[in-house]
Design a protein around this motif. Sequence first.
Motif, PDB file in Angstrom:
ATOM      1  N   GLU A 148       3.694  14.025  -2.836  1.00 16.34           N
ATOM      2  CA  GLU A 148       2.748  14.175  -1.730  1.00 16.34           C
ATOM      3  C   GLU A 148       2.596  15.652  -1.368  1.00 16.34           C
ATOM      4  OE1 GLU A 148       0.855  12.000  -0.041  1.00 16.34           O
ATOM      5  OE2 GLU A 148       1.474  10.375  -1.372  1.00 16.34           O
ATOM      6  N   GLU A 149       1.698  16.319  -2.059  1.00 21.21           N
ATOM      7  CA  GLU A 149       1.474  17.739  -1.778  1.00 21.21           C
ATOM      8  C   GLU A 149       0.844  17.958  -0.404  1.00 21.21           C
ATOM      9  OE1 GLU A 149       2.445  20.256  -3.488  1.00 21.21           O
ATOM     10  OE2 GLU A 149       3.195  19.188  -5.251  1.00 21.21           O
ATOM     11  N   TYR A 158       1.753  19.835   6.562  1.00 16.15           N
ATOM     12  CA  TYR A 158       2.158  19.387   7.893  1.00 16.15           C
ATOM     13  C   TYR A 158       3.643  19.640   8.135  1.00 16.15           C
ATOM     14  CZ  TYR A 158      -2.356  17.047   8.091  1.00 16.15           C
ATOM     15  OH  TYR A 158      -3.708  16.772   8.098  1.00 16.15           O
ATOM     16  N   LEU A 159       4.460  19.509   7.079  1.00 15.16           N
ATOM     17  CA  LEU A 159       5.896  19.732   7.245  1.00 15.16           C
ATOM     18  C   LEU A 159       6.202  21.198   7.536  1.00 15.16           C
ATOM     19  CD1 LEU A 159       7.518  17.425   4.561  1.00 15.16           C
ATOM     20  CD2 LEU A 159       7.872  17.356   7.014  1.00 15.16           C
ATOM     21  N   LYS A 160       5.440  22.093   6.947  1.00 10.01           N
ATOM     22  CA  LYS A 160       5.636  23.518   7.242  1.00 10.01           C
ATOM     23  C   LYS A 160       5.359  23.801   8.708  1.00 10.01           C
ATOM     24  CE  LYS A 160       4.741  25.455   2.651  1.00 10.01           C
ATOM     25  NZ  LYS A 160       3.828  26.299   1.833  1.00 10.01           N
ATOM     26  N   ARG A 161       4.336  23.141   9.254  1.00  8.06           N
ATOM     27  CA  ARG A 161       4.028  23.324  10.679  1.00  8.06           C
ATOM     28  C   ARG A 161       5.083  22.665  11.554  1.00  8.06           C
ATOM     29  NH1 ARG A 161      -2.110  21.552  10.415  1.00  8.06           N
ATOM     30  NH2 ARG A 161      -1.539  20.557  12.386  1.00  8.06           N
ATOM     31  N   ALA A 186       0.852  -1.191   0.000  1.00 10.14           N
ATOM     32  CA  ALA A 186       0.000   0.000   0.000  1.00 10.14           C
ATOM     33  C   ALA A 186       0.883   1.235   0.000  1.00 10.14           C
ATOM     34  CB  ALA A 186      -0.925  -0.002   1.215  1.00 10.14           C
ATOM     35  N   GLU A 187       0.331   2.346  -0.465  1.00 14.58           N
ATOM     36  CA  GLU A 187       1.077   3.599  -0.472  1.00 14.58           C
ATOM     37  C   GLU A 187       1.172   4.163   0.947  1.00 14.58           C
ATOM     38  OE1 GLU A 187       2.602   4.577  -3.053  1.00 14.58           O
ATOM     39  OE2 GLU A 187       1.668   3.200  -4.479  1.00 14.58           O
ATOM     40  N   SER A 188       2.252   4.832   1.223  1.00 16.51           N
ATOM     41  CA  SER A 188       2.466   5.408   2.548  1.00 16.51           C
ATOM     42  C   SER A 188       1.615   6.663   2.736  1.00 16.51           C
ATOM     43  CB  SER A 188       3.939   5.760   2.741  1.00 16.51           C
ATOM     44  OG  SER A 188       4.742   4.609   2.630  1.00 16.51           O
ATOM     45  N   ASN A 189       1.090   6.812   3.934  1.00 19.48           N
ATOM     46  CA  ASN A 189       0.268   7.976   4.281  1.00 19.48           C
ATOM     47  C   ASN A 189       1.141   8.957   5.069  1.00 19.48           C
ATOM     48  OD1 ASN A 189      -1.657   9.822   5.050  1.00 19.48           O
ATOM     49  ND2 ASN A 189      -3.167   8.283   5.661  1.00 19.48           N
ATOM     50  N   TYR A 190       1.871   9.811   4.332  1.00 21.30           N
ATOM     51  CA  TYR A 190       2.796  10.747   4.982  1.00 21.30           C
ATOM     52  C   TYR A 190       2.049  11.766   5.842  1.00 21.30           C
ATOM     53  CZ  TYR A 190       6.272   8.926   1.723  1.00 21.30           C
ATOM     54  OH  TYR A 190       7.113   8.106   1.018  1.00 21.30           O
ATOM     55  N   ALA A 191       0.925  12.223   5.364  1.00 15.38           N
ATOM     56  CA  ALA A 191       0.166  13.233   6.111  1.00 15.38           C
ATOM     57  C   ALA A 191      -0.246  12.705   7.482  1.00 15.38           C
ATOM     58  CB  ALA A 191      -1.057  13.667   5.305  1.00 15.38           C
TER      59      ALA A 191
END
Length: 427
Positions: free
Chosen positions: A335-336, A341-344, A302-307
Motif C-alpha cells: 500500500e504505497e 498518510y503515515l508520514k503525516r 474486500a481489500e482494506s482501505n488503509y489510506a
Amino acid sequence: MLVYGILTVALGIAAVGDLSWWYVFAIDLIVFLVSFGDLFFSPKKSQLRFKRTLAEEMERGLPYSVVIEVSNPTAYSFSYRLIDSLPQSFVRPFPVRGTILKDSVVRITYETSPADRGKYEINKLYFRYRSLFGLWEKQTTIELPEELKVIPDLTETRQYLENAQKFLLYEGLKIRKQLSGSGEFAKIRSYVVGDDPRKINWRQTAKLREVMTNEYEPEHGKYITILIDCGRMMGAELKKGNRLEKALEASLTVAAAALKKGDYVSVLAFSKEIKVYVPPAKGMAHLQTILQAIYNVKVDAAESNYAAVLQYLEMMQKKRSLILLFSDVRTFLHEESALIYLKRLRQRHLFFMIGVEDQTLVKRTKTEPADVQAAMLKSIAQQQMLFKKREKNKWEKQGLQMIEAPEEQLAVTAVSQYIEIMNQSLL
C-alpha cells in the motif's frame, strides 16, 4: 411396531391354514386400538414444564454447560430424548437421553462449545418421551427464546490481569524497567541492594534514620489507539481460528494492560470502510465497552482501505497517541498510498504494526531441497522473505516500526511492545 409386526406375521401364518382373513383383520384392529391404552400411562404435553439455563455470553472455543430443567408433576415415569435448537456452529451432542421419574424435577445438563463469534437466538426445544410400556412416543416442541453472545476468547486477557509479569515470563519475556529517573513519582520505600543510589531521598533518610529511596513508574494518562484490520487477508485460517480472531484477542489484552495502567484507549475496526469506532476513555469499565463494540466484527471479502482509515484517524485523534495496527504485514507493504498518510501521522503519533507470522512461508524457507520441486518452492519462499525484509526496511527508515509474531505469541508480543514503549517514555 415390533409387537404389531410379530402379531401380523403369526396371524399371517395362521391364515394360510383354516383361519379366516376376517379374524386376522379383526384381531389386528383390536390390538391396535388396545395399544392406545398405553397413552393413558404417560403425561400430557401440557403437564410438563421446561426451563433452559445458559450463559448470556460465551467465549469462542471454550466449553460451557447448558441446563434443561424438566418438571414432571404427574404420577407417570417416562424415558426421553431431547434436541436443543443450537446454531450449527456450536458443538451439538444430541440427542440427549435419560429417564424422568414420577412427581420429580430433573436437571438435564449437556456441554457445548461455540466456534464462531456473533449474536445468536435459541428458540425451540424438541422433546420426545415414551410411555410406561413404550408402545407410543409423544413429541412436543417448546418455545424457550434466549439471546446469546459469543465473544472472543479472553483467556490471555485474564492471565495478564491476574499476573502481568508471569504472563510475559511464560513466553520468555520480561517487563522492562523504565529509564532511570523517568516517569511519574510513585512512592518512597526502603532502600534495597540493587537500587539506583541517585534515587535516594536524603530528606526522608535523615528524618527516619533509614536509607529511603524514591520509586518511579511510567507516566499514566497516555492515549493508545488500536486499529484492527477486518479485510480479506485477515480471514486466513490458522491452527485455531483465523488472523482476525487472534488480532481481536491480542487487542483486548493490550487494551486491558493499558486501561489497568490508567491510559486512555480507543479502538477502530475497519476494512474497506470504518466498521466500529470506540472513542478514547480510561478505567477498566471501558474494556467492557470495547468488547461489546467489537465482539461481532467479521472478515469482509474486500481489500482494506488503509489510506481511508488513516485519514479518518488523523481527523478523529488530535492528541498524541500510540497507534497499534493489527493487520497482515505483507498486504500492508504493497500500500504505497498509505505511506503518505503515515508520514503525516508520524509527526504527531507513534506508529507500530503487529502481524501474524506466516508459518507456512517460514517452514518453506527451512526445508531441504531434496528434489527440483522442493528447491523451486524454497527459492520462491526465500524470494518472498527477501521482498518482505526489503520493504520493511524501507518503511522503518521512515520511523514506522513493524513486527511479526507466531499466532500463539501475538498477544504477548503486543503487550510487551506496549510496555517497552511506555517504560521508555517514547510518548
